[in-house]
Design an enzyme around this catalytic site. Structure first.
Site, mmCIF file in Angstrom:
data_model
loop_
_atom_site.group_PDB
_atom_site.id
_atom_site.type_symbol
_atom_site.label_atom_id
_atom_site.label_comp_id
_atom_site.label_asym_id
_atom_site.label_seq_id
_atom_site.Cartn_x
_atom_site.Cartn_y
_atom_site.Cartn_z
ATOM 1 N N ASP A 21 0.846 -1.023 -0.013
ATOM 2 C CA ASP A 21 0.007 0.025 -0.072
ATOM 3 C C ASP A 21 0.903 1.239 -0.007
ATOM 4 O O ASP A 21 1.385 1.684 1.181
ATOM 5 C CB ASP A 21 -1.053 -0.014 1.043
ATOM 6 C CG ASP A 21 -1.998 1.136 1.176
ATOM 7 O OD1 ASP A 21 -1.893 2.061 0.260
ATOM 8 O OD2 ASP A 21 -2.823 1.213 1.991
ATOM 9 N N HIS A 51 0.621 8.242 3.855
ATOM 10 C CA HIS A 51 1.277 7.662 4.962
ATOM 11 C C HIS A 51 2.895 7.820 4.995
ATOM 12 O O HIS A 51 3.529 7.552 5.927
ATOM 13 C CB HIS A 51 0.998 6.214 4.874
ATOM 14 C CG HIS A 51 -0.275 5.866 5.018
ATOM 15 N ND1 HIS A 51 -0.975 6.117 6.024
ATOM 16 C CD2 HIS A 51 -1.118 5.255 4.014
ATOM 17 C CE1 HIS A 51 -2.493 5.746 5.556
ATOM 18 N NE2 HIS A 51 -2.424 5.001 4.553
#
Length: 274
Positions: A179, A184
């Site tokens: 991912d 993030h």
């Protein structure tokens, strides 16, 4: 976007996911496993043991195109909840085919929730079933069913509390498992999306919670965890402690994962083998 109950039954394209022991070790590092206490997850000479939540990497590849499949346009989407049940222990190496289907669409008022159920099978049959909820922010109001209420939170003193450290590089490690969402790792991307800073992947936090249940009630043996589920309540920041409280009630385990006074994972439940 025209999201309503007619989306139920929509099938996602099947995907095939292959992995090696290096992938399971990288995943374990990504969800907080550290030597020397968790060598069974990190040393190939010991197997290595595989966290059941590793199966959610295969699930992620199956559902990652949900936005385009349902034509969700530019509506923001966030992970609202996740459950996983494994039929047998996940092996250090393998290949699984994952089939997914939209199994519910709920109208939460302002927002909508989409439930997708996936099933992973290999040469020995069904390996896992995963059920995830995706919140479509601003996508509600179409007059549909609101869906089930969240499970009650546990009360009273916990049977165990596990404290983990979410390291500053935690999301950078976890993203190597697949991912690559820039929210993030890139502060500019996170701020552009309305967040104060980067934050941990929800499924990474889920992996931390799975480790906490395994280490507190499963004797550190990942094969003891048969199922686990939770609701994603708030993001987890990097470079700060993470606390998972665990309650055992007969055959069911309840858990709650927090960072400071902020609950990150709520309505957590799990079952252990044996």
């Amino acid at each position: 976007m025209s999201l309503d109950a007619n989306a139920v039954g929509t099938k996602l394209d099947p995907t095939t996911f292959e992995w090696t022991e290096a992938d399971t070790i990288l995943y374990a590092l990504g969800v907080g496993a550290r030597p020397p206490h968790e060598l069974d997850l990190l040393d190939e000479r010991r197997g290595p043991g595989v966290l059941p939540t590793f199966a959610l990497l295969a699930n992620w590849w199956a559902v990652k195109d949900l936005r385009s499949v349902l034509d969700l346009g530019s509506f923001p989407i966030v992970h609202g909840g996740q459950s996983l049940s494994v039929s047998r222990p996940v092996q250090p190496c393998g290949e699984v085919t994952v089939n997914g289907e939209v199994t519910a669409v709920w109208d939460k008022g302002k927002h909508a929730a989409i439930e997708v159920t996936t099933r992973g099978t290999d040469g020995d049959g069904e390996l896992f079933v995963a059920v995830g909820q995706t919140m479509v922010l601003g996508g509600g109001g179409f007059g549909g069913d609101r869906g089930p209420a969240s499970a009650d939170e546990p009360t009273g003193p916990s049977d165990a509390t596990i404290i983990d450290e979410v390291r500053p590089e935690q999301a950078a490690i976890y993203r190597l498992s697949g991912d690559r969402n820039p929210l993030h790792i890139d502060p500019d991307a996170a701020k552009k999306a309305g967040f104060d800073d980067v934050f941990l992947h929800g499924l990474c936090t889920f992996g931390f919670a799975a480790r906490a249940v395994i280490n507190s009630l499963g004797g550190g043996d990942p094969t003891t965890l048969q199922s686990i589920s939770c609701r994603f309540a708030k993001p987890v920041m990097l470079g700060a402690p993470l606390r998972t409280e665990v309650w055992r009630r007969d055959t069911t385990v309840h858990f709650r994962t927090s960072q400071g006074s902020v609950v990150a994972l709520s309505a957590g439940t799990a079952t252990l083998r044996g």
